[in-house]
Every structure is written in structure tokens, then in C-alpha cells.
Design an enzyme around this catalytic site. Structure first.
Site, short mmCIF file in Angstrom:
data_model
loop_
_atom_site.label_atom_id
_atom_site.label_comp_id
_atom_site.label_asym_id
_atom_site.label_seq_id
_atom_site.Cartn_x
_atom_site.Cartn_y
_atom_site.Cartn_z
N HIS A 198 0.84 -1.21 0.00
CA HIS A 198 0.00 0.00 0.00
C HIS A 198 0.87 1.26 0.00
O HIS A 198 0.69 2.15 -0.83
CB HIS A 198 -0.91 -0.01 1.23
N GLU A 199 1.81 1.31 0.93
CA GLU A 199 2.65 2.51 1.04
C GLU A 199 3.62 2.62 -0.14
O GLU A 199 3.97 3.73 -0.54
CB GLU A 199 3.43 2.48 2.36
N HIS A 253 1.92 4.62 -2.77
CA HIS A 253 2.05 6.05 -2.50
C HIS A 253 3.47 6.53 -2.83
O HIS A 253 3.66 7.60 -3.45
CB HIS A 253 1.77 6.35 -1.02
#
Length: 377
Positions: free
Chosen positions: A29-30, A33
Site C-alpha cells: 500500500h505505502e 504512495h
């Protein structure tokens, strides 16, 4: 000695699988980003798996601190110009930055770049789920059974409607049915909701109206779940159970479909919960994830990977909810900015973030209460 063995089993049977799964989901997920932010020219100060004090880490040549932190309940990417790990803009710092430095902050980047950077996290979770499902389909094939009725439970909705043994289910509410799993998936999320069932009998198509009954099912670990049932049963002979081998492209497509099923199932459950057709006690928190991780670990790597894929979709969806602090909340603020032609005021954003934080904490408390209530019966 027995107590030591119990602690050992708990740590390695439950906590370790939980940490491994959650760390994978958070990292992916990160990383979404991070990659989108780097591509957008935004400076990144920290990439953390976990919250709280740093356990270990290093700083790369771009000045990003990569670290593993002590509390394994999530993670974050902190961008230059953020006031905290929730990516609230630091208003006091913005006044001191040059135009070049401001362009390297998340809040100072172009609107579309901010939106891409924020949306990339949930998107990465969906992609991870697709990859896991596609890998399983490519290596093990797809289990398939035909939607043929082998038997009917006495007193069931199917019996009352007039469905008979040997009927082939063709459609549910006009949606084409291909496998018996399609039937289970659709009916499960519709307790006490009228459904039109179309079957083929002796070469003729017949439509039946019925209402799935609410039922409580129990899995092999004793976990209860509230579902809808119409009382039809298939078996090896009628359903022609088999494994279908898939090409790599077919496996990817099935991975996309499986991910889509989880998304639609989640929204079905939320809709049923709001309408009062299903209880909110099905919502689980960290304790439930720890329990599920341990249970799946006893079934092997494949079961654990399947859980990771399901949780990855859930994490992506949760982050897309339009709640300030979450990615979806940021996207809502960006949409408002696009319509207004300017961002919301600093004060309004601060209030929104506080409300969002209160909502998330309330949800976590509620989900944890559900977990504890489930454990103590």
C-alpha cells in the site's frame, strides 16, 4: 512448561502470520504512495511499516528514511511538508518554503499529481490481490462445479418455490449463472431479499420468485457467519466437480473477477447492515485478523495467501472510504478543490481531519469490541 509452550504456539502460530500478512499489505500500500509520489516529484521523508518508535531502518540517497516501527498496526509514507503521518499540510512550514520547495510537497503539487499519489496506495492493494489470485489460478487451476440441483432441503425457500432436483440454474435476478459458486456468492449476501431464480427443466426455462432465509453457518474453526440460504444442494455427480486449467491471461482475468467479487460482496454487506438485514457484529478488527491469520496458517501457505488477498482488497476499500485522514477523504478534499478552484481553508481541513480521526477510532473500538465479544461468546 505448558504455559511456555502455549505462549510459543501463540507467538508463532498467530502473531507471526499476522505480522507477515499485515506487513506485506502495508508495504505494498505505502509503496504505491511512494512510487507515485516519486514519479510526481514529491520529496518523501519517511517510509514506515508500523507506527511508533523505530526498530531498525536506513536513509537512502534521496533522504528518505526507510524503517520498521514497533507497533504493527499499519504504516505510512510521510511527504515533505506534511504536519504528521496522516498527510495533513503543515501550514506554518509552507510560509517558509520557496516556490521550488513548495512544488516538492504533497500539498504544493498539481492537483492531479496529488490525486494520483493518494489513489496509488489502494490501487496497489487491489493489484496485489489480483496477482495473488492470478498466481493461484495459474498454478492450481480453477475449481468449477455446474449449477445443477442435486437435492433440496426440506422446508427451504427453494422447496416452497417449486424448484426440483435436476434443475439447472441459469440466472439470478437476470444475472447469468455459470457455476454453483456464483449461486452461493449471490444468495449468501441476500438474506430476506426477494430473488428471481431462472432454471432450465426438460429444455424449458422457468422463473421462480423466492426469498432466501436468514441462517447461521459455522466454519471448521467454529466461527459463525450470518448468510442467506435457499436450500439447494449440489454434489460430485450433479455438479461435475472439476479443476479447469487456465492460461496466464485467463488466470489474470479470473484474478480480476475474484477481486471484483470481494468488492461487490463488501458493498452488499454494508448495504445489508445499513438496511438492518445483517448484523454489524460481522465487522472484525485487529484481534479478528490475528485469529484468522493463525487459523489459515494451520491450513497451509495457499490458505494464508488467499487470506492476504482478501485482506488486501479490504484494506484498499477501507482506505477509499470518504473519511478525512483516509486516502478517500483526501480525494474528496481534492474533488472539492477542483470544483471550487481553490483548496478548503486550513481551519476547515483541520476540523475535517479531527472528525475523520474520531470516526476511525470509533470504528476501531467497535470492531475490537466485536472481536472480544466473539472470543468470549
Amino acid at each position: 512448561m505448558e504455559h511456555i509452550s502455549s505462549v510459543f504456539n501463540f507467538l508463532f502460530g498467530y502473531i507471526l502470520p499476522y505480522i507477515l500478512i499485515l506487513s506485506l499489505l502495508v508495504f505494498v500500500h505505502e509503496m504505491g504512495h511512494y512510487l507515485a509520489g516519486r514519479w510526481s516529484g514529491i520529496r518523501i521523508l519517511a517510509f514506515s511499516v508500523g507506527f511508533g518508535p523505530e526498530i531498525l531502518g536506513f536513509t537512502d540517497k534521496h533522504g528518505t528514511r526507510w524503517k520498521v516501527s514497533a507497533i504493527p498496526l499499519g504504516g505510512y509514507v510521510r511527504f515533505f511538508g506534511d504536519a504528521d503521518v496522516a498527510s495533513r499540510p503543515d501550514g506554518s512550514l509552507a510560509e517558509e518554503l520557496t516556490e521550488e520547495e513548495r512544488a516538492q510537497t504533497l500539498n504544493g503539487a498539481k492537483l492531479w499529481k496529488r490525486a494520483v499519489t493518494v489513489a496509488a496506495g489502494p490501487l496497489a492493494n487491489f493489484l496485489l490481490a489480483i496477482v495473488i489470485f492470478a498466481g493461484m489460478f495459474a498454478t492450481m487451476g480453477k475449481p468449477v462445479s455446474d449449477p445443477v440441483v442435486a437435492d433440496i432441503k426440506p422446508g427451504s425457500a427453494a422447496e416452497a418455490a417449486g424448484i426440483e432436483r435436476g434443475d439447472v440454474l441459469l440466472a439470478l435476478d437476470g444475472r447469468t449463472i455459470e457455476t454453483f459458486d456464483d449461486v452461493v456468492r449471490y444468495i449468501t449476501m441476500r438474506p430476506e431479499i426477494p430473488v428471481e431464480v431462472t432454471v432450465r427443466r426438460d429444455g424449458e426455462e422457468i422463473a421462480f420468485a423466492l426469498v432466501p432465509k436468514r441462517a447461521i453457518t459455522t466454519d471448521r474453526f467454529g466461527n459463525e457467519m450470518e448468510v442467506g440460504q435457499i436450500g439447494i444442494i449440489t454434489d460430485q455427480q450433479a455438479g461435475n466437480f472439476r479443476i479447469v486449467e487456465l492460461s496466464p491471461l485467463e488466470a489474470v482475468w479470473e484474478g480480476v473477477r475474484q477481486t471484483g467479487h470481494i468488492v461487490t460482496g463488501t458493498f452488499d454487506y454494508i448495504g445489508n447492515m445499513i438496511a438492518g438485514r445483517m448484523n454489524a457484529d460481522q465487522l472484525g478488527g485487529p484481534v479478528r485478523v490475528v485469529q484468522a491469520s493463525g487459523e489459515m496458517a494451520t491450513l497451509g501457505v495457499i490458505a494464508l495467501l488467499n487470506l492476504a488477498a482478501v485482506l488486501s482488497v479490504s484494506l484498499g476499500l477501507l482506505n477509499l472510504f470518504p473519511v478525512p485522514v483516509l486516502d478517500g477523504g483526501h480525494l474528496v478534499l481534492y474533488a472539492i478543490e477542483a470544483v471550487r478552484g481553490r483548496p478548503m481553508g486550513q481551519g476547515a481541513q483541520e476540523i475535517a481531519f479531527r472528525i475523520g480521526m474520531a470516526m476511525i477510532l470509533s470504528l476501531m473500538v467497535f470492531a475490537t469490541w466485536n472481536d472480544i465479544s466473539r472470543l468470549i461468546g
